[in-house]
Write a protein that holds these residues in place. Structure first.
Motif, PDB file in Angstrom:
ATOM      1  N   TRP A  49       0.810  -1.127  -0.131  1.00  0.00           N
ATOM      2  CA  TRP A  49      -0.027   0.013   0.127  1.00  0.00           C
ATOM      3  C   TRP A  49       0.669   1.323  -0.012  1.00  0.00           C
ATOM      4  CZ3 TRP A  49      -3.609  -1.459   4.657  1.00  0.00           C
ATOM      5  CH2 TRP A  49      -4.496  -2.639   4.292  1.00  0.00           C
ATOM      6  N   GLU A  50       1.941   1.090   0.809  1.00  0.00           N
ATOM      7  CA  GLU A  50       2.912   2.396   0.963  1.00  0.00           C
ATOM      8  C   GLU A  50       3.589   2.621  -0.491  1.00  0.00           C
ATOM      9  OE1 GLU A  50       3.460   2.071   5.661  1.00  0.00           O
ATOM     10  OE2 GLU A  50       4.931   1.469   4.485  1.00  0.00           O
ATOM     11  N   GLU A  51       4.174   1.647  -0.844  1.00  0.00           N
ATOM     12  CA  GLU A  51       4.984   1.532  -1.760  1.00  0.00           C
ATOM     13  C   GLU A  51       4.293   1.987  -3.230  1.00  0.00           C
ATOM     14  OE1 GLU A  51       8.078  -1.532  -1.809  1.00  0.00           O
ATOM     15  OE2 GLU A  51       8.656  -1.119   0.061  1.00  0.00           O
ATOM     16  N   GLU A  52       2.970   1.296  -3.372  1.00  0.00           N
ATOM     17  CA  GLU A  52       2.427   1.144  -4.802  1.00  0.00           C
ATOM     18  C   GLU A  52       1.121   2.320  -4.815  1.00  0.00           C
ATOM     19  OE1 GLU A  52       1.201  -2.810  -5.457  1.00  0.00           O
ATOM     20  OE2 GLU A  52       3.116  -3.702  -5.098  1.00  0.00           O
ATOM     21  N   ILE A  53       0.877   2.704  -3.709  1.00  0.00           N
ATOM     22  CA  ILE A  53      -0.404   3.623  -3.736  1.00  0.00           C
ATOM     23  C   ILE A  53       0.165   5.054  -3.011  1.00  0.00           C
ATOM     24  CG2 ILE A  53      -2.449   4.220  -2.732  1.00  0.00           C
ATOM     25  CD1 ILE A  53      -3.026   0.999  -2.836  1.00  0.00           C
ATOM     26  N   LEU A  54       0.843   4.865  -1.921  1.00  0.00           N
ATOM     27  CA  LEU A  54       0.775   6.266  -0.847  1.00  0.00           C
ATOM     28  C   LEU A  54       2.096   6.921  -1.682  1.00  0.00           C
ATOM     29  CD1 LEU A  54       0.055   5.186   2.695  1.00  0.00           C
ATOM     30  CD2 LEU A  54      -1.211   6.495   0.766  1.00  0.00           C
ATOM     31  N   PHE A  55       3.257   6.288  -1.762  1.00  0.00           N
ATOM     32  CA  PHE A  55       4.249   6.942  -2.041  1.00  0.00           C
ATOM     33  C   PHE A  55       4.330   7.567  -3.311  1.00  0.00           C
ATOM     34  CE2 PHE A  55       7.114   4.013   1.027  1.00  0.00           C
ATOM     35  CZ  PHE A  55       6.553   4.732   2.128  1.00  0.00           C
ATOM     36  N   PRO A  56       3.892   6.976  -4.382  1.00  0.00           N
ATOM     37  CA  PRO A  56       3.700   7.368  -5.858  1.00  0.00           C
ATOM     38  C   PRO A  56       2.674   8.863  -5.867  1.00  0.00           C
ATOM     39  CG  PRO A  56       3.454   5.254  -6.056  1.00  0.00           C
ATOM     40  CD  PRO A  56       3.398   5.593  -4.501  1.00  0.00           C
ATOM     41  N   ALA A  57       1.718   8.801  -4.781  1.00  0.00           N
ATOM     42  CA  ALA A  57       0.815   9.647  -4.720  1.00  0.00           C
ATOM     43  C   ALA A  57       1.375  11.091  -4.072  1.00  0.00           C
ATOM     44  CB  ALA A  57      -0.604   9.510  -3.784  1.00  0.00           C
ATOM     45  N   ILE A  58       2.192  10.970  -3.037  1.00  0.00           N
ATOM     46  CA  ILE A  58       2.848  11.851  -2.282  1.00  0.00           C
ATOM     47  C   ILE A  58       4.092  12.566  -3.188  1.00  0.00           C
ATOM     48  CG2 ILE A  58       4.537  10.734  -1.014  1.00  0.00           C
ATOM     49  CD1 ILE A  58       2.649  13.725   0.271  1.00  0.00           C
ATOM     50  N   GLU A  59       4.654  11.695  -3.988  1.00  0.00           N
ATOM     51  CA  GLU A  59       5.757  12.028  -4.752  1.00  0.00           C
ATOM     52  C   GLU A  59       5.399  12.962  -5.941  1.00  0.00           C
ATOM     53  OE1 GLU A  59       7.821   8.455  -5.505  1.00  0.00           O
ATOM     54  OE2 GLU A  59       8.872   8.492  -3.658  1.00  0.00           O
TER      55      GLU A  59
END
Length: 146
Positions: A49-59
């Motif tokens: 969830w973090e690597e595939e959803i949250l991190f791309p969104a925040i980046e």
């Protein structure tokens, strides 16, 4: 709902599975293996969830790429995965997992604290309401798929 609330709730759920595993491992090897597999699978989904959803969104939102706060978290994810592999290889043998389990639980405690205090609040503040809701919806969809 905030990302921090959703992810903290998942941390709590995973910590309970870990506690159940630690209790069961001396009494019921089969149940312990099931609980360990559930814990490992849950943590892997959480990291995805973090690597595939949250991190791309925040980046995308901040324009921040390497190096950023997500780099440290991803490095810790790699360490966690390596420890899971060691435990998986040793779990069915008598003993041998105590030191690795101690390392894993220490790393997970530190990791969760850092995420809950720094990373998730930063994501909540940085993402707009619609982006946050879209990310939460994606994570909930993933929860029901596997």
């Amino acid at each position: 709902m905030k990302i921090k609330d959703f992810m903290t709730h998942d941390h709590e759920r995973l910590e309970q599975i870990l506690r159940d595993f630690l209790k069961a491992r001396d009494q019921d090897g089969v149940r312990a293996r099931e609980l360990f597999n559930a814990f490992k699978s849950g943590v892997e989904k959480h990291m995805a969830w973090e690597e595939e959803i949250l991190f791309p969104a925040i980046e995308r939102r901040t324009g921040m790429h390497l190096p950023g706060p997500t780099v440290l978290v991803q490095s810790q994810h790699r360490q966690i995965k390596a420890l899971f592999e060691k435990i998986s290889a040793q779990i069915d043998k008598e003993g041998g997992t105590e030191e690795v389990l101690k390392e894993l639980t220490g790393l997970l405690a530190l990791h969760s604290r850092e995420e809950e205090r720094i990373l998730y609040p930063w994501i909540d503040v940085s993402l707009g309401k619609e982006e946050r809701e879209a990310a939460l919806e994606q994570m909930k969809q993933c929860s029901t798929m596997g």
